[in-house]
Design an enzyme around this catalytic site. Structure first.
Site, PDB file in Angstrom:
ATOM      1  N   HIS A  84       0.854  -1.198   0.000  1.00  0.00           N
ATOM      2  CA  HIS A  84       0.000   0.000   0.000  1.00  0.00           C
ATOM      3  C   HIS A  84       0.890   1.248   0.000  1.00  0.00           C
ATOM      4  O   HIS A  84       1.951   1.260   0.624  1.00  0.00           O
ATOM      5  CB  HIS A  84      -0.912  -0.010   1.229  1.00  0.00           C
ATOM      6  N   GLU A 152      -3.999   2.336  -7.399  1.00  0.00           N
ATOM      7  CA  GLU A 152      -4.361   3.447  -6.526  1.00  0.00           C
ATOM      8  C   GLU A 152      -3.413   4.615  -6.774  1.00  0.00           C
ATOM      9  O   GLU A 152      -2.293   4.629  -6.240  1.00  0.00           O
ATOM     10  CB  GLU A 152      -4.236   3.032  -5.053  1.00  0.00           C
TER      11      GLU A 152
HETATM   12  P1  PGA Z   1      -9.440   6.236   0.385  1.00  0.00           P
HETATM   13  O1  PGA Z   1      -8.265   5.161   0.582  1.00  0.00           O
HETATM   14  O2  PGA Z   1     -10.632   5.480  -0.144  1.00  0.00           O
HETATM   15  O3  PGA Z   1      -9.665   6.826   1.745  1.00  0.00           O
HETATM   16  O4  PGA Z   1      -8.947   7.228  -0.608  1.00  0.00           O
HETATM   17  C1  PGA Z   1      -8.078   4.116  -0.318  1.00  0.00           C
HETATM   18  C2  PGA Z   1      -6.884   3.320   0.065  1.00  0.00           C
HETATM   19  O5  PGA Z   1      -5.900   3.885   0.575  1.00  0.00           O
HETATM   20  O6  PGA Z   1      -6.862   2.092  -0.114  1.00  0.00           O
END
Ligand code: PGA
Length: 232
Positions: A84, A152
């Site tokens: 992540h 992401e």
């Molecule tokens: P968020 O986070 O939906 O708060 O933007 C997503 C993530 O970090 O997996």
């Protein structure tokens, strides 16, 4: 139906977790919950599908605070997030660390949600950045059946900003093509970054995305319910 993963990060107290379980148990089989790890037993006891936010790159031993893939498996946890961006950017985890973790996860039969994504200043070079992330992390990995990639964009996490649907579709295609070139196989790609109960209907129309990794909005029972219902 698309897959929904709820990354709760370092949020909620025990009382709040008990309320969350109470409020979400009617749809607990519709999503994978990834709580702060100390709360995992509560979710397991209540028959949720559970993931952990990180695993160790080591097997076992003197690594204070780490949790090994083998320990995770022994708890009946099915999924682990790996790489992540908060791990990589706040805790300085490298792509080589992520590679070791992916291997440990696979050796222990965990399903892996591998997070990749470019920073805002890398947006114009996303191809180079994502290709490097994928190829470094998949170095020496020969089976990808148990891996899902979560795309992401770092600039989208927790900011309320998302790429356009067209951008997500193009980048998802690109990620799939990089993986396909190496393995001759299709890989599932999730989108994550500011997914919420308002934008989910539009995001859900992106055809090549297999599901969503939801952070902030997953902490609220009504929001996560709405997100799940919109993707059914
Ligand atoms: P968020 O986070 O939906 O708060 O933007 C997503 C993530 O970090 O997996």
């Amino acid at each position: 139906m698309k897959k929904i993963f709820a990354n709760m990060k370092m949020n909620l107290t025990l009382d709040e977790i008990k309320n969350y379980i109470n409020d979400t148990s009617s749809f607990k089989k519709d999503f994978v919950v990834i709580p702060t790890s100390i709360y995992i037993p509560y979710f397991i006891d209540n028959n949720y599908i559970v993931g952990i936010q990180d695993i160790s790159k080591f097997d076992n031993g003197a690594y204070t605070s780490n949790v090994s893939a083998k320990q995770v498996k022994s708890m009946g946890i099915d999924y682990t997030l790996i790489g992540h961006s908060e791990r990589r950017n706040v805790f300085n985890e490298t792509l080589e660390d992520v590679n070791l973790k992916v291997k440990k996860g696979l050796e222990n039969n965990l399903k892996i949600v591998l997070c990749i994504g470019e920073k805002l200043e890398q947006k114009d070079n996303y191809k180079e950045i994502l290709e490097e992330q994928i190829l470094t992390v998949f170095e020496g990995v020969d089976k990808i059946d148990d891996i899902i990639i979560a795309y992401e964009p770092v600039w989208s996490i927790g900011t309320g900003l998302t790429p356009t649907n067209e951008e997500i579709e193009t980048i998802t295609d690109y990620i799939k093509s990089v993986v396909n070139k190496k393995y001759n196989k299709d890989i599932d790609v999730l989108y994550g970054g500011s997914v919420n109960e308002k934008n989910i209907e539009s995001l859900n129309t992106i055809n090549n995305v297999s599901g969503f990794l939801v952070g902030g909005a997953s902490l609220n029972k009504d929001k996560i319910y709405k997100i799940i219902e919109s993707t059914k």
